[in-house]
Scaffold this motif. Structure first.
Motif, short mmCIF file in Angstrom:
data_model
loop_
_atom_site.label_atom_id
_atom_site.label_comp_id
_atom_site.label_asym_id
_atom_site.label_seq_id
_atom_site.Cartn_x
_atom_site.Cartn_y
_atom_site.Cartn_z
N UNK A 195 -12.95 0.51 3.91
CA UNK A 195 -12.34 1.62 3.19
C UNK A 195 -11.13 2.15 3.96
N UNK A 196 -10.41 3.02 3.35
CA UNK A 196 -9.19 3.66 3.86
C UNK A 196 -7.96 2.79 3.73
N UNK A 197 -6.95 3.23 2.98
CA UNK A 197 -6.87 4.54 2.34
C UNK A 197 -7.76 4.69 1.11
N UNK A 198 -8.08 3.63 0.41
CA UNK A 198 -8.98 3.78 -0.73
C UNK A 198 -10.36 4.16 -0.23
N UNK A 199 -11.08 4.97 -0.94
CA UNK A 199 -12.42 5.37 -0.51
C UNK A 199 -13.34 4.15 -0.41
N UNK A 200 -13.11 3.17 -1.26
CA UNK A 200 -13.87 1.92 -1.16
C UNK A 200 -12.94 0.78 -1.53
N UNK A 234 0.83 -1.21 0.00
CA UNK A 234 0.00 0.00 0.00
C UNK A 234 0.86 1.25 0.00
N UNK A 235 2.14 1.06 -0.35
CA UNK A 235 3.04 2.21 -0.48
C UNK A 235 2.81 2.91 -1.83
N UNK A 277 -11.92 3.78 10.89
CA UNK A 277 -11.00 2.83 11.51
C UNK A 277 -10.07 3.57 12.48
N UNK A 303 -11.60 1.69 -5.31
CA UNK A 303 -11.82 2.89 -6.11
C UNK A 303 -12.14 4.06 -5.19
N UNK A 304 -12.07 5.25 -5.74
CA UNK A 304 -12.38 6.45 -4.98
C UNK A 304 -13.71 7.06 -5.39
N UNK A 349 -0.22 2.91 -4.97
CA UNK A 349 -1.26 3.82 -4.49
C UNK A 349 -2.53 3.71 -5.35
N UNK A 350 -2.41 3.19 -6.55
CA UNK A 350 -3.59 2.95 -7.39
C UNK A 350 -3.97 1.48 -7.42
N UNK A 399 -5.05 -0.37 -0.90
CA UNK A 399 -5.18 0.55 -2.03
C UNK A 399 -6.00 -0.06 -3.16
N UNK A 401 5.55 6.74 2.15
CA UNK A 401 6.52 7.32 1.21
C UNK A 401 5.83 8.29 0.25
N UNK A 461 -4.70 10.43 -6.05
CA UNK A 461 -4.24 9.52 -7.11
C UNK A 461 -4.52 10.10 -8.50
N UNK A 508 -11.52 -4.86 4.87
CA UNK A 508 -11.75 -3.53 5.46
C UNK A 508 -12.65 -2.77 4.52
#
Lengths: 328, 328, 328, 328
Positions: A168-173, A82-83, A236, A130-131, A87-88, A127, C24, C273, A166
Motif C-alpha cells: 500500500x501507499x499512496x493507494x490504501x491498497x 503515480x503523478x 514503508x 483502491x482506498x 492519482x486514481x 496509485x 504535483x 481522490x 508493494x
C-alpha cells in the motif's frame, strides 16, 4: 567470492521530498542533474535507477553526460505513473484516457532504457488499487492491471519490465501487493520479459519474509532486481538499511548468495531529514559489513542447522559472523 | 434469490479452550458428542466441520448417531495435524517419521470423510513454517509443504482437499499464508482435487481484502469453502462475525453472490468466554441481517459505482441496504 | 435529546493534497477562501478548524468575511508547525532558533483565535519525535516537548490549547502519541488551559480503543475536542467516517453521550481522490445515522449488558439500533 | 563498570507449554522442581521469577531447597490470576466472588515473597480487559482495575508490587496496556509500593519505543524490574532476545545504563519448540555480547549525536560497538 557486489541507488535517494504535511518540501528542490552529481559523490555507488520524466528542461543528452561525469551507469528507468494524472490509477484508472496516457509515458520510458543501456523498465503502479472496501469490482480491477502490463511489455520484446510490488501507499491498497500475487499476474500476462523487483522493505511490512519472497521469485526465474532499506514493519519508512532488521537483511543476502544471484545491491531509501550523501555512505558501510559477514559465515554449519530447523544453532552462527561476540 | 443460505460451523465453536495462560482451560472439557449436541441446539445450523480424531473412546458410529440426532450433516473433517507430535511441523517437520505420522492421520481423516459423506478433508497445517528469521531453508521448506500435499491428495482422487491458509499462529510464520501463495502451491501440486478454504479472518489480518481474495480464488476455480468470524486485524481473534468489520464482511458476501458462489456460510469462531450457543445464535442473527441486506442491495447502482470506482456512491448504497439510515 | 449535534470539519478537508509520490498534487491548489466557500456549500456544516498561516495574500479580514458569507464559525486554529522549517521538530527541534520560530508562529495563531472567537489553538506537533531507534535522548526530547508547551500556553492564559496526539506520521514516531501519555505531559505542564483533541483515527491505529481513550480524557477533564474519520488500523488513512469501523465509532459516540459531552462532531478527513463536498455530505449522512441510532438505543439494556460484560447482549442491542435486522 | 549484570529468568522459560491448538502440550508437563533444576543448569543464571501456585503437591520448603540446590534466588513471585477462575478477569471480573478469589491468591503470593526474600510480587492481569468493542463500560472497568490494585498493595506496605503491562493476550485488549497508562493508574492508586515491570517485547509490539518507555518509568521512579525477549512487532512471540530487534534492545540497555539503573537482566521467553536450556544459553550469549558492546560504546560521541539528533552518526557508533564492521 572475493569481489564486492556492485552498489546502486534509486536516484530519488538524492532528491528532496514533499509529503501531505510539509507541503513546502523537506528541502529545496533539486534537478535530475543535481541529483546525479550528488550520487556521483558517493564513492562506492556504480549505478542509479532514474525517475522519468527528468526535471523539465533537462534533456536525455544532458543526463547521459551527467552520468558519465559522475561515473555512474543507469540500471533502470522508473516512469512516474503515480503523478496527479494517475492519482486514481495508471493501469487500473476507470478512465481509458488516463490509462492510455500512462502507457504513453511508459513507452517513452522504454525508449530511454534503450538509449541509456539500462537493464529494465521499472513499473511501480503506486496509485493502482483502491482506498475503500467496496470501492471496486475486484475481478475487473485485476484484469485491468494484468492486461495493461501485457500490452506494455508485449510492445517491447527486447526489453525487460520489472514490477515492484508493494502492499500500500499512496493507494490504501495496491493491486500488485506481494511476491506470490505478482507471480500469478506474470503467469497471466504470459510473456517472458516481465519479472519482479523485490523491495526488502515492501516485503517486510507486507508480512512476508523477504528471504522467503526472494527464494520464491528465484525459483520462478523472476527476480529481475532488488533494493533494500528498512522500516518498523508497519509502513514503508524507507529508512537506512540495517538500522532495524539486521537478522532479516542478513538472511535476505544469504538467500541471494546461496542461489548464486549476483545482481546489484541497490538502495531505495528516503532520507527525508538526513543528508542524502551521508545516508548513502552509512548505508554502504552497513552493506559492506553484511558482505564481509557473508564471507565469514559457516555455510556447512548453517546447512546443518537448516536441515534440523535448529534456530538456536543458526543464530549462534549469525552472531559469530556479524557481531563482536563475547563469551565468558 | 429467496432462500436463506445453509449455515454451518466448525464443531470447535462448541468446544472449550486452553491457551498458554489459562492452562486449566476456559471451561470443563467436552466430548465430540457433547459438542454435537450443543451445535444441534442452534436452530439454523445445518452442517458442521469435525476435528479428527474424536474424543478418545468416541467411535465413528456414535458420531453418526449424534449428528443424526442433532439434525446435522458433516461438511468437512479437520485432522489435528497441529498437536504435540507435529509441533515442529506436519508436512514440513524436519523429522521424516513425524511427516509420515501426519500423513497417516490425514489418510484416516480421508476415510472418515467418505464414511460421513462430507464435502472435503480440510487441511490446516498450523505448525508448518518457522518461528525465527534464518531458521529454515525456504526452498526446501516450501518443497516439503507442496510435495506432502501432493502425496496426500494423490492418494485420494475421489475426495477433495481444502487447504486453509493463515498468516501465522501457532507458528510465528506459516507456509500456506495467503490466497495467492496457496494458488501457486496448488499449481505446483498439479492435481485437480486440491482447493482452498478461505477464512475471512485469516485473510483480513493477513492484509488481504477478503473480497479480493475470494474473487481471485473463484477466478481460479479453487474456492472450495469459506468460513467467517472477525478480529481486530492484528491477530486471529476468531470473534463473532460482524462485530467489527461490517463493511468488509458485507463486501465479502456480495462478491460471493455476484459470482454465483452458493456454498455454506460457515462459522469459525472461538467464543473463549461466551456461551457458545448464544454466540452462534448472535452470529446467525447477523448473517441473516447481511443476507437480507444483500437481497435489498441496488446491484445496478453498485455496478455503476464500481465502473466509476466511486467509493462515496458505493457507500451510500451499502448504508441504504444495511443501516437504518436517517437523512434530514 | 432531540436536537442534532453541531457538525464541523478541518478546513483541510476541502483542500487539495500532495504526497511524496504525487508531487504535483492530487488536484489544483485552492486558497483558504476557496476552501471556505466549498465548506460553506455543505448544508449541515457549522464550524471549521483553519490552518494558519492562510494562503499567502489572504488577510484575516477576508477570512472573516468568507466565513460569514459561508455561514461558518471557527472552532479552532491549527498553526502549521510541520512545514519545512520544522521538519526536524517544532518543540523538539535540536536547533533553538527553529523552536523559537515555531513558538512565534503559535503565538500568532493564538492571536487569530482571539480575533475569530474560536474555541482553541490546536497544537499538532507532527514533526516532533524521531525516525530511527537510538536517534534521540528520550529524557531530553520529552522535556523539550513539555517545556515548549508550557511556555506557549503560559503566555496565553485566556485561551485554551488542545494537543492532538498521534502515534506517527510524518515523523516515524511522535512524542505526543497517546491519550495516557498526553495526560502525563499535561500534568507536567501544570497549567489548566491545556487539554486534548482526540482524533478517532489516531486513537484507533495507535492501538487504543477510542471509546476508552475518550472516557479517560473525560475523567481527567481534558477532552477539549474531537474529530472523526476512519482507517484500516495500520495508518492514518483519514477515510470517510463509518466506512470501516462502524461498531467502534458508535461506541465512541455512545461514550460521549453517557458522559454528557456535548461538543462539536468534527470531520478530519483527507479525501485525496474524492470530491470533498460529496465526501463531507456522505460523512454527515453517516453521522446523522449514528446519531439516530444513539437516540434509539436501549440504554438500560446496555447498562445491564455492561454490568455483566456480556458482549453478545451488547451486540444485539447495537444491531437493533443501527442495522436493518432480520430475524427469522 | 567491569562486572557483568546479574542474569535472571521467568521460571516458565523452563516449563512446557499448551496453546489452543496443541492442546496436548508442546512437551510433557514438568513440575516446579524440575523447572528449577533446569534453570540451575544454565551457568550464568542467578535468579528466577516463580509462578504461584507451585505444581500441586510441591510445598514451599521443597521449593526453597530446590532453589538452594540450583544456586538460584527468587526475584519475584507471579500469582496465576489468569487461570480459568479468572478467564473473565481478576481485578475487573464482573463477579465480585471471582475478584475476591483473585485477591486471596495474590495475598498468598505476597506471603511467598516474604518467605523467599524476593524483590516483588509481580502482577500480570492478563485476563483483565475486554474482547469486543462495546463490551464494557470503560470508566467502571478502569476503576475496578485501580481499586483492586490499591486494596492489594495497601494490605502489604512492606512489599513491592510490580505491574507488568501488556497490550493484549490472552484478553483481546488489556487494561494495563502501556507505560503511560500504568503510571496514571499508579498515581490513582496513591501508594508508594506499586511500580512497573517493563517487558521489552510488550512495549515493542504495543507500539512504544522500549527505550523511551524505560526512560519515562525511570523518570517517575517506577521501574521496578524488566525482562527481555523479542518478537515480530505484531504479537508477544516471546522469542529469544536479540534475534530480531538488535538496535532496539541495544538502545534499551543503553538507556538503562546512562540512567544508572542496575537491576537484573531477566529473560521472559517461551521456547515452545526449542530446548529451554539451549535457548537460555543462546540468550545469555547475546546479552553478554550486548553488555560488551555497551562497555565499548563511545558515550561522548553518542551524547553529541543525540544533541544533534543525528541518526547517521549514532548508527555508525552502534555499528562500531556491536558489529564486525568492515570499511574498505
Amino acid at each position: 567470492m572475493s569481489t564486492q557486489p556492485t552498489f546502486g541507488a534509486g536516484l530519488w535517494h538524492f532528491a528532496s521530498y514533499l509529503d501531505r504535511y510539509a507541503v513546502d518540501g523537506y528541502g529545496p528542490a533539486r534537478t535530475t542533474l543535481e541529483n546525479i552529481a550528488l550520487a556521483g559523490s558517493v564513492e562506492d555507488l556504480s549505478v542509479v535507477d532514474l525517475n522519468y520524466p527528468f526535471t523539465p528542461g533537462v534533456g536525455l543528452d544532458e543526463v547521459k553526460d551527467a552520468l558519465k561525469a559522475a561515473g555512474l551507469g543507469a540500471i533502470g528507468i522508473t516512469p512516474e505513473i503515480y503523478l496527479r494524472r494517475w492519482s486514481r490509477g495508471a493501469f487500473t484508472n476507470p478512465d481509458p484516457a488516463a490509462r492510455a496516457a500512462a502507457l504513453d509515458l511508459m513507452h517513452e520510458a522504454a525508449g530511454v532504457v534503450r538509449e541509456l543501456g539500462a537493464s529494465y523498465v521499472k513499473i511501480w503502479p503506486g496509485q493502482d488499487g483502491w482506498d475503500y472496501p467496496f470501492q471496486v469490482n475486484h475481478h475487473d480491477l485485476w484484469k485491468l492491471a494484468v492486461d495493461g502490463m501485457r500490452e506494455l511489455a508485449g510492445a517491447h520484446p527486447d526489453l525487460r519490465f520489472a514490477i515492484e510490488y508493494k502492499p500500500r501507499e499512496p493507494r490504501v491498497k495496491m493491486t500488485w501487493d506481494s511476491a506470490a500475487r505478482s507471480i500469478l499476474g506474470i503467469q497471466q500476462i504470459g510473456l517472458d520479459n516481465v519479472g519482479v523487483l523485490l523491495d526488502f522493505g515492501h516485503s517486510l511490512y507486507g508480512g512476508e519474509s523477504p528471504a522467503d519472497a526472494a527464494q520464491l521469485l528465484i525459483d520462478y526465474g523472476l527476480l529481475y532486481g532488488m533494493d533494500v532499506n528498512d522500516n518498523l514493519r508497519g509502513w514503508d519508512d524507507d529508512l537506512v538499511v540495517g538500522t532495524v532488521h539486521l537478522t532479516e537483511i542478513f538472511e535476505f543476502f544469504y538467500t541471494l548468495r546461496i542461489n548464486g544471484w549476483e545482481g546489484v545491491w541497490q538502495l531505495d531509501q528516503f532520507p527525508f531529514r538526513e543528508d542524502p550523501v551521508d545516508a548513502a555512505r552509512t548505508s554502504i558501510r552497513m552493506l559492506k559489513t553484511l558482505y564481509a559477514a557473508l564471507e565469514r559465515l559457516d555455510y556447512e554449519g548453517m546447512k546443518a542447522a537448516h536441515a534440523a530447523q535448529d534456530a538456536m544453532a543458526a543464530h549462534r552462527l549469525i552472531q559469530d559472523a556479524l557481531l563482536r561476540v563475547e563469551v565468558a
